[in-house]
Design a protein around this motif. Sequence first.
Motif, PDB file in Angstrom:
ATOM      1  N   ILE A  28       2.370   1.655 -11.725  1.00 33.34           N
ATOM      2  CA  ILE A  28       3.255   2.804 -11.948  1.00 33.34           C
ATOM      3  C   ILE A  28       4.383   2.222 -12.959  1.00 33.34           C
ATOM      4  CG2 ILE A  28       5.201   4.047 -11.051  1.00 33.34           C
ATOM      5  CD1 ILE A  28       3.833   3.960  -8.108  1.00 33.34           C
ATOM      6  N   GLN A  29       4.552   1.047 -13.105  1.00 34.37           N
ATOM      7  CA  GLN A  29       5.499   0.784 -14.178  1.00 34.37           C
ATOM      8  C   GLN A  29       4.787   0.702 -15.298  1.00 34.37           C
ATOM      9  OE1 GLN A  29       8.885  -0.228 -13.799  1.00 34.37           O
ATOM     10  NE2 GLN A  29       8.663   0.317 -15.956  1.00 34.37           N
ATOM     11  N   GLU A  30       3.642   0.354 -15.592  1.00 33.99           N
ATOM     12  CA  GLU A  30       2.800   0.514 -16.662  1.00 33.99           C
ATOM     13  C   GLU A  30       2.701   2.098 -17.026  1.00 33.99           C
ATOM     14  OE1 GLU A  30      -1.135  -1.329 -16.633  1.00 33.99           O
ATOM     15  OE2 GLU A  30      -0.059  -3.135 -15.950  1.00 33.99           O
ATOM     16  N   PHE A  31       2.357   2.828 -16.031  1.00 32.83           N
ATOM     17  CA  PHE A  31       2.327   4.262 -16.387  1.00 32.83           C
ATOM     18  C   PHE A  31       3.754   4.623 -17.028  1.00 32.83           C
ATOM     19  CE2 PHE A  31       3.328   8.609 -15.021  1.00 32.83           C
ATOM     20  CZ  PHE A  31       2.215   9.424 -15.544  1.00 32.83           C
ATOM     21  N   TYR A  48       0.581  -2.772  -2.380  1.00 37.57           N
ATOM     22  CA  TYR A  48       1.889  -2.070  -2.714  1.00 37.57           C
ATOM     23  C   TYR A  48       2.574  -2.879  -4.304  1.00 37.57           C
ATOM     24  CZ  TYR A  48       6.718  -0.520  -2.650  1.00 37.57           C
ATOM     25  OH  TYR A  48       7.748   0.326  -2.706  1.00 37.57           O
ATOM     26  N   ALA A  49       2.311  -4.151  -4.274  1.00 41.92           N
ATOM     27  CA  ALA A  49       2.736  -4.758  -5.499  1.00 41.92           C
ATOM     28  C   ALA A  49       1.957  -4.356  -6.496  1.00 41.92           C
ATOM     29  CB  ALA A  49       2.814  -6.182  -5.202  1.00 41.92           C
ATOM     30  N   THR A  50       0.497  -4.326  -6.449  1.00 41.38           N
ATOM     31  CA  THR A  50      -0.194  -3.841  -7.718  1.00 41.38           C
ATOM     32  C   THR A  50      -0.086  -2.562  -8.075  1.00 41.38           C
ATOM     33  OG1 THR A  50      -1.975  -5.375  -6.882  1.00 41.38           O
ATOM     34  CG2 THR A  50      -2.896  -3.628  -8.068  1.00 41.38           C
ATOM     35  N   VAL A  51       0.082  -1.511  -6.975  1.00 38.23           N
ATOM     36  CA  VAL A  51       0.397  -0.167  -7.243  1.00 38.23           C
ATOM     37  C   VAL A  51       1.713  -0.068  -8.049  1.00 38.23           C
ATOM     38  CG1 VAL A  51       0.765   2.228  -6.576  1.00 38.23           C
ATOM     39  CG2 VAL A  51      -1.215   0.791  -5.642  1.00 38.23           C
ATOM     40  N   ASP A  61       4.034   7.845 -21.966  1.00 44.38           N
ATOM     41  CA  ASP A  61       5.188   8.523 -22.009  1.00 44.38           C
ATOM     42  C   ASP A  61       4.854   9.959 -22.279  1.00 44.38           C
ATOM     43  OD1 ASP A  61       7.573   9.915 -22.438  1.00 44.38           O
ATOM     44  OD2 ASP A  61       8.249   8.794 -24.170  1.00 44.38           O
ATOM     45  N   GLY A  62       4.673  10.979 -21.353  1.00 43.76           N
ATOM     46  CA  GLY A  62       4.196  12.246 -21.615  1.00 43.76           C
ATOM     47  C   GLY A  62       5.379  13.176 -22.051  1.00 43.76           C
TER      48      GLY A  62
END
Length: 138
Positions: A115-118, A108-111, A123-124
Amino acid sequence: MTASVREDLERDMECLDLLECIHGLNERDRAVFRALQQADEALTVDDVAERLGCERSTAHRSISRLVEAEVVAQRQVNYDHGGYYYVYRPRTREEVAREMRRLLNSWYATVGRLIQEFEDRCDGGASDGGDRSAPSGS
């Protein structure tokens, strides 16, 4: 095993399905785990192979995966005149659940970081409310 996290969450899972999902166990591993659970005492690799009607090497591979996943405990038994052998038993439900929670929290912490890196790097254009997939002027 399913192809996505969403599929895993949407299907009806049982206890052994959860072990398979979290630890990547296969059907043989699950059968070995069941055999160890049903035994009144710790079993050797030969005992497991005999109960499941499989080769010793096959039973050993599954037991090794279960020990590595920390759902089965290995104990050394010494012979009186030198030498030893191993016996195996399933860990307690509490021990297995604690390890699964640890792995889940780590995942969960890794995901969460991914997600934060995404959000930070990928930025789309969603933040401005615009749909960049549609041609302008449509």
